[in-house]
Design a protein around this motif. Structure first.
Motif, PDB file in Angstrom:
ATOM      1  N   THR A   9     -27.201 -10.250  20.009  1.00 19.01           N
ATOM      2  CA  THR A   9     -27.696  -9.984  21.369  1.00 19.01           C
ATOM      3  C   THR A   9     -28.268 -11.238  22.042  1.00 19.01           C
ATOM      4  N   ALA A 180     -23.059 -11.149  28.472  1.00 18.27           N
ATOM      5  CA  ALA A 180     -24.123 -10.161  28.716  1.00 18.27           C
ATOM      6  C   ALA A 180     -23.511  -8.791  29.029  1.00 18.27           C
ATOM      7  N   GLN A 181     -22.443  -8.823  29.816  1.00 16.98           N
ATOM      8  CA  GLN A 181     -21.779  -7.585  30.222  1.00 16.98           C
ATOM      9  C   GLN A 181     -21.262  -6.794  29.005  1.00 16.98           C
ATOM     10  N   LEU A 183     -22.206  -6.867  25.932  1.00 15.83           N
ATOM     11  CA  LEU A 183     -23.244  -6.376  25.010  1.00 15.83           C
ATOM     12  C   LEU A 183     -23.590  -4.922  25.323  1.00 15.83           C
ATOM     13  N   GLN A 184     -23.329  -4.521  26.564  1.00 18.07           N
ATOM     14  CA  GLN A 184     -23.606  -3.131  26.950  1.00 18.07           C
ATOM     15  C   GLN A 184     -22.687  -2.133  26.252  1.00 18.07           C
ATOM     16  N   LEU A 185     -21.666  -2.628  25.553  1.00 21.09           N
ATOM     17  CA  LEU A 185     -20.762  -1.733  24.820  1.00 21.09           C
ATOM     18  C   LEU A 185     -21.382  -1.236  23.512  1.00 21.09           C
ATOM     19  N   LYS A 186     -22.589  -1.716  23.203  1.00 23.26           N
ATOM     20  CA  LYS A 186     -23.159  -1.457  21.876  1.00 23.26           C
ATOM     21  C   LYS A 186     -23.182   0.031  21.487  1.00 23.26           C
ATOM     22  N   SER A 187     -23.649   0.880  22.386  1.00 15.78           N
ATOM     23  CA  SER A 187     -23.761   2.292  21.986  1.00 15.78           C
ATOM     24  C   SER A 187     -22.380   2.910  21.773  1.00 15.78           C
ATOM     25  N   LYS A 188     -21.395   2.479  22.556  1.00 14.55           N
ATOM     26  CA  LYS A 188     -20.029   2.987  22.345  1.00 14.55           C
ATOM     27  C   LYS A 188     -19.492   2.550  20.982  1.00 14.55           C
TER      28      LYS A 188
END
Lengths: 342, 342
Positions: A9, A180-181, A183-188
């Motif tokens: 991250t 950065a964009q 990293l938002q895939l983490k929960s998927k």
């Protein structure tokens, strides 16, 4: 959270900080190198750093027109050969800067008249002392055994170097934002890994700019998930290795839009006929449709800039799969952080 | 007997025939190349031919002092780059001479001013028409999908070429005799493979001159035995991949006496601590002692000449294991003989 996940991250910040901190040094180095008569670039590394070099090889050769060779360190260390490197730029890449064999390559290359460059995360390392010039990754100490932020930092430096030597502009400034964009895939990705908890073997495929990433994801899966992960270019995969693919055999694929798209599509069609299982990291709709599962990437990442944003969800995949398998990603069995091979 | 086994046994004759038939052409080529100002050798191939190039890379770089680069064909075919190859010797290697991408590399290299050389088994192939000069393997048609006699024929041509460009003498004339000698290991290998009938994964290790062989044995095991076979140099193996090794995990190793011996010994000691299972193709006593199983090689084969004699029992191992597993080595699932990737 594991150190590995934490360091994953940190990447957008590390990338931006590295661009800012090294900008001036790079500009000077560029002027110097453009005035030299460089007719060969040699890249020397091992492990993850070598995977970054696989990428650097494509980027530099394609954008600068200078032939690039990936060094075989044993030629220097074991066979004591002294190739003629008078007009060569020799780049050693090492997270710690303490890889004995890579430093040995730099020393021998220097004696042979080459201009030498180090890419490392450690300003006080042996590598920084040996090389004529050092490009620093500003990642802070990397504590996880599995390299993540230094891998993308090394890749970034190849962009910065290519930008100095290439005729065309390279829009590397966008990369921290893309990082950065994604990293938002983490929960998927966290949901997705559950499906792979019992995976023991797989093949990772990538081509061209993403060829090095296929090696890197395979290495992460070996290190942190104990998965026996093969890695191939989608072109080489047809030469024999395809025979290991049976019903439900998992193939992981880096598949951006761009020039490698058709060959990845061809492979996916063949995999579908063989009832294999495919997971594509892609921003292409047709590839997504042909894959068993997809990690959907932003549409505006073009192929030249895809390698860093595309490896990040793959790093997340390895770190989260490790956790789902009940393994401590920060303490892989049998490994230590600094490997001093000779 | 499978075609593959039959073609394996033809190798001593093929090697001797190739030396005799190409001797004169090589001498002329040598004179021509020594007068040219070659400062880079680029090798381009895919599949088994690429594994032969991995060997050729070490042999040529170590013996001639000219830097060698293994080409990334996509740089030419997909990215349409035209690297500056004015003082380069570019060698395309293809059994059939019909690999579209490798021929494309040769064409682009020629336009960029390189001198081009083809190494192929087919005198009438497209490659032979494109290249400035062609070195022929005199193997007769290779009918088996799994390349064996053309692989060692390609390796032989790297010896013949190195002999022309190197300062020191290379005793390649001994190779056909060594090849005949190691074929006598067949019945021993036939007994040995029974132990590996249920092997599903493995790692193949080799270093330096035998690094290409580790890729080649892994490829043969994938193609003809459907074993998920990783391949590493014993140096890279410590950088991460070691984590996949658990109790009884099989590691196959090319381990001649010579400069790679110490690193192979170090790896074997580590593997013993991990209770892994090792099979060494070796002519070194200490290595034999540390290995779970051994294929014993003739003592008088020195490391420089080891790659061809050492791959032959490995080819036998793959062909005979294929049979023991009840697979038809001549008809690997999903594959065809000529792969025309672009």
């Amino acid at each position: 959270m594991s150190l590995m996940l934490q360091e994953i991250t940190e990447q957008p910040v590390v990338l931006e900080r590295t661009i800012q901190a090294e900008r001036e040094k790079l500009a000077k180095l560029g002027t110097f190198l453009r005035n030299k008569d460089i007719d060969l670039i040699v890249l020397a590394a091992r492990g993850s750093s070598d995977n970054a070099c696989q990428f650097g090889r494509y980027l530099l050769e394609v954008t600068t027109g200078i032939p690039v060779s990936l060094s075989a360190p044993s030629v220097f260390t074991l066979y004591k050969a002294k190739p003629n490197l008078k007009r060569a730029l020799v780049v050693g890449v090492s997270q710690s800067g303490e890889g004995v064999d890579i430093n040995n390559v730099l020393e021998t290359a220097k004696e042979s008249g080459a201009y030498t460059l180090g890419i490392t995360n450690e300003a006080d390392s042996s590598m920084a002392k040996i090389a004529d010039e050092t490009l620093l990754i500003h990642a802070g100490r990397e504590k996880s055994v599995a390299a993540t932020k230094t891998y993308t930092g090394q890749m970034l430096h190849f962009y910065l170097l290519a930008a100095q030597l290439a005729d065309e502009k390279i829009a590397f400034e966008k990369i921290p934002h893309f990082a950065a964009q994604v990293l938002q895939l983490k929960s998927k990705v966290e949901e997705l890994v559950e499906r792979y908890v019992f995976m023991e073997n797989c093949v990772v495929v990538g081509r061209g700019m993403n060829y090095g990433n296929s090696y890197e994801l395979a290495l992460k899966l070996m290190e942190t998930c104990y998965v026996v992960a093969e890695r191939f270019s989608s072109a080489d995969f047809f030469h024999g290795p395809l025979a290991i693919v049976e019903r439900r055999f998992p193939v992981l694929m880096f598949a951006p839009t761009g020039v490698t798209r058709q060959s990845n599509l061809d492979l996916l069609k063949r995999l579908q006929e063989l009832h294999a299982d495919s997971l594509a990291i892609t921003n292409d709709e047709e590839i997504a449709k042909l894959s068993s599962r997809t990690i959907e990437m932003p549409k505006d990442v073009d192929e030249f800039l895809s390698p860093i944003p595309f490896i990040i969800p793959a790093q997340l995949f390895a770190a989260l799969l490790s956790k789902a398998k009940g393994i401590d990603a920060d303490a892989p069995r049998s490994l230590s952080k600094v490997t001093k091979t000779l």
